[in-house]
Design a protein around this motif. Structure first.
Motif, PDB file in Angstrom:
ATOM      1  N   VAL A  82      -4.253   0.692  -4.252  1.00 25.78           N
ATOM      2  CA  VAL A  82      -3.673   0.082  -3.057  1.00 25.78           C
ATOM      3  C   VAL A  82      -2.950   1.122  -2.223  1.00 25.78           C
ATOM      4  O   VAL A  82      -3.116   1.211  -0.997  1.00 25.78           O
ATOM      5  N   TRP A  83      -2.134   1.948  -2.873  1.00 26.16           N
ATOM      6  CA  TRP A  83      -1.373   2.975  -2.149  1.00 26.16           C
ATOM      7  C   TRP A  83      -2.295   4.017  -1.520  1.00 26.16           C
ATOM      8  O   TRP A  83      -2.011   4.538  -0.448  1.00 26.16           O
ATOM      9  N   ALA A  84      -3.400   4.311  -2.185  1.00 24.68           N
ATOM     10  CA  ALA A  84      -4.331   5.313  -1.662  1.00 24.68           C
ATOM     11  C   ALA A  84      -5.026   4.827  -0.395  1.00 24.68           C
ATOM     12  O   ALA A  84      -5.479   5.646   0.418  1.00 24.68           O
ATOM     13  N   ASN A  85      -5.115   3.501  -0.223  1.00 29.60           N
ATOM     14  CA  ASN A  85      -5.818   2.945   0.935  1.00 29.60           C
ATOM     15  C   ASN A  85      -4.869   2.474   2.036  1.00 29.60           C
ATOM     16  O   ASN A  85      -5.309   1.812   2.983  1.00 29.60           O
ATOM     17  N   GLU A  86      -3.608   2.798   1.906  1.00 32.07           N
ATOM     18  CA  GLU A  86      -2.650   2.425   2.945  1.00 32.07           C
ATOM     19  C   GLU A  86      -2.919   3.208   4.227  1.00 32.07           C
ATOM     20  O   GLU A  86      -3.393   4.351   4.191  1.00 32.07           O
ATOM     21  N   GLN A  87      -2.587   2.603   5.354  1.00 33.14           N
ATOM     22  CA  GLN A  87      -2.792   3.284   6.629  1.00 33.14           C
ATOM     23  C   GLN A  87      -1.886   4.502   6.769  1.00 33.14           C
ATOM     24  O   GLN A  87      -2.282   5.518   7.343  1.00 33.14           O
ATOM     25  N   LYS A  88      -0.688   4.396   6.227  1.00 32.44           N
ATOM     26  CA  LYS A  88       0.240   5.522   6.249  1.00 32.44           C
ATOM     27  C   LYS A  88       0.291   6.132   4.853  1.00 32.44           C
ATOM     28  O   LYS A  88       0.940   5.592   3.952  1.00 32.44           O
ATOM     29  N   PRO A  89      -0.392   7.242   4.621  1.00 35.81           N
ATOM     30  CA  PRO A  89      -0.480   7.819   3.267  1.00 35.81           C
ATOM     31  C   PRO A  89       0.897   8.244   2.739  1.00 35.81           C
ATOM     32  O   PRO A  89       1.780   8.657   3.491  1.00 35.81           O
ATOM     33  N   ARG A  90       1.039   8.112   1.441  1.00 41.44           N
ATOM     34  CA  ARG A  90       2.261   8.584   0.763  1.00 41.44           C
ATOM     35  C   ARG A  90       1.827   9.476  -0.408  1.00 41.44           C
ATOM     36  O   ARG A  90       1.846   9.049  -1.574  1.00 41.44           O
ATOM     37  N   PRO A  91       1.409  10.699  -0.104  1.00 40.42           N
ATOM     38  CA  PRO A  91       0.847  11.563  -1.158  1.00 40.42           C
ATOM     39  C   PRO A  91       1.810  11.847  -2.301  1.00 40.42           C
ATOM     40  O   PRO A  91       1.395  11.972  -3.460  1.00 40.42           O
ATOM     41  N   HIS A  92       3.106  11.965  -2.011  1.00 41.70           N
ATOM     42  CA  HIS A  92       4.084  12.238  -3.065  1.00 41.70           C
ATOM     43  C   HIS A  92       4.147  11.092  -4.069  1.00 41.70           C
ATOM     44  O   HIS A  92       4.294  11.293  -5.268  1.00 41.70           O
ATOM     45  N   LEU A  93       3.996   9.875  -3.543  1.00 38.60           N
ATOM     46  CA  LEU A  93       4.021   8.691  -4.402  1.00 38.60           C
ATOM     47  C   LEU A  93       2.779   8.638  -5.279  1.00 38.60           C
ATOM     48  O   LEU A  93       2.852   8.368  -6.485  1.00 38.60           O
ATOM     49  N   LEU A  94       1.630   8.925  -4.692  1.00 37.83           N
ATOM     50  CA  LEU A  94       0.386   8.931  -5.448  1.00 37.83           C
ATOM     51  C   LEU A  94       0.391  10.016  -6.516  1.00 37.83           C
ATOM     52  O   LEU A  94      -0.085   9.807  -7.630  1.00 37.83           O
ATOM     53  N   ARG A  95       0.930  11.166  -6.175  1.00 33.06           N
ATOM     54  CA  ARG A  95       0.958  12.280  -7.126  1.00 33.06           C
ATOM     55  C   ARG A  95       1.768  11.908  -8.369  1.00 33.06           C
ATOM     56  O   ARG A  95       1.298  12.081  -9.504  1.00 33.06           O
ATOM     57  N   ALA A 124       9.051   2.337  -5.553  1.00 33.85           N
ATOM     58  CA  ALA A 124       7.809   1.649  -5.191  1.00 33.85           C
ATOM     59  C   ALA A 124       7.335   0.724  -6.318  1.00 33.85           C
ATOM     60  O   ALA A 124       6.844  -0.383  -6.063  1.00 33.85           O
ATOM     61  N   LEU A 125       7.480   1.164  -7.553  1.00 30.61           N
ATOM     62  CA  LEU A 125       7.085   0.319  -8.681  1.00 30.61           C
ATOM     63  C   LEU A 125       7.974  -0.917  -8.769  1.00 30.61           C
ATOM     64  O   LEU A 125       7.502  -2.019  -9.097  1.00 30.61           O
ATOM     65  N   THR A 126       9.257  -0.736  -8.492  1.00 31.51           N
ATOM     66  CA  THR A 126      10.182  -1.873  -8.497  1.00 31.51           C
ATOM     67  C   THR A 126       9.800  -2.875  -7.419  1.00 31.51           C
ATOM     68  O   THR A 126       9.748  -4.090  -7.658  1.00 31.51           O
ATOM     69  N   GLU A 127       9.529  -2.375  -6.212  1.00 27.09           N
ATOM     70  CA  GLU A 127       9.161  -3.255  -5.100  1.00 27.09           C
ATOM     71  C   GLU A 127       7.853  -3.991  -5.383  1.00 27.09           C
ATOM     72  O   GLU A 127       7.669  -5.135  -4.951  1.00 27.09           O
ATOM     73  N   ALA A 128       6.951  -3.340  -6.116  1.00 27.01           N
ATOM     74  CA  ALA A 128       5.659  -3.957  -6.425  1.00 27.01           C
ATOM     75  C   ALA A 128       5.737  -4.906  -7.613  1.00 27.01           C
ATOM     76  O   ALA A 128       4.759  -5.589  -7.926  1.00 27.01           O
TER      77      ALA A 128
END
Length: 204
Positions: free
Chosen positions: A114-127, A95-99
């Motif tokens: 930005v990731w926290a406000n996505e419509q489809k949450p990705r909790p593992h990524l946020l953690r 995700a960091l590479t893509e960003a």
């Protein structure tokens, strides 16, 4: 002595003196021959310390940060006290590479928002991202000029807070503990020397 050809310097403990001998004697114009190796240079704990320093000096860039998170010589946990799974670290790396993230804690914080406000949450990524942000925050004081002793206190606190010592049945435990003790003792001695003799503010 009229000649130093047959003089020898013997120390009870090779570390850190084997590292200092070449530079100290060389600065005095004295040739020397060492009958010892540089054991810390090849120790895994030295490589682990180098990961911390590289992460800091890179401005908390993606590659060094991911390498630090993956190191088996540290234990990094989330807000619940759970260790970050390898799969979460891989997802964060992707995700960091893509960003296009190249470093800077403020940029990382904005990405997490930005990731926290996505419509489809990705909790593992946020953690995993929040853990990386926290690690950068702990090391951030090293990015600003300060007395050397204070910089080294920050480094020692980081190492102590996140160390992962091999279990008692693991064959590398004794070797790891020896290298760790030597490095911590060297950093502590350097801290004490600067605190006593030269504690002007400077870059790390």
């Amino acid at each position: 002595l009229t000649s130093l050809d047959r003089a020898a310097l013997v120390v009870h403990q090779p570390l850190p003196y084997v590292y200092l001998a070449r530079s100290v004697l060389g600065s005095a114009g004295l040739e020397c021959q060492l009958f010892d190796t540089l054991p810390l240079a090849g120790e895994p704990y030295s490589a682990a310390l180098d990961l911390v320093l590289t992460f800091t000096s890179s401005g908390f860039a993606r590659g060094p940060g991911v390498d630090l998170l993956r190191s088996p010589y540290f234990r990094f946990v989330d807000a619940d006290g759970d260790r970050i799974p390898a799969g979460d670290i891989t997802a964060l790396d992707r995700a960091l590479t893509e960003a296009g993230y190249a470093g800077d804690l403020d940029a990382l914080s904005r990405l997490l928002d930005v990731w926290a406000n996505e419509q489809k949450p990705r909790p593992h990524l946020l953690r995993a991202g929040r853990v990386l942000l926290d690690l950068g925050g702990e090391l951030a004081p090293l990015r600003a000029p300060a007395p050397v002793s204070e910089h080294l206190r920050v480094l020692l606190r980081f190492l102590a807070s996140h160390e992962q010592i091999p279990g008692s049945i693991e064959p590398l435990r004794a070797r790891h503990l020896r290298a760790r003790a030597a490095l911590i003792a060297t950093i502590t001695s350097l801290l004490d020397a600067h605190a006593r003799f030269d504690d002007a503010a400077r870059d790390f």
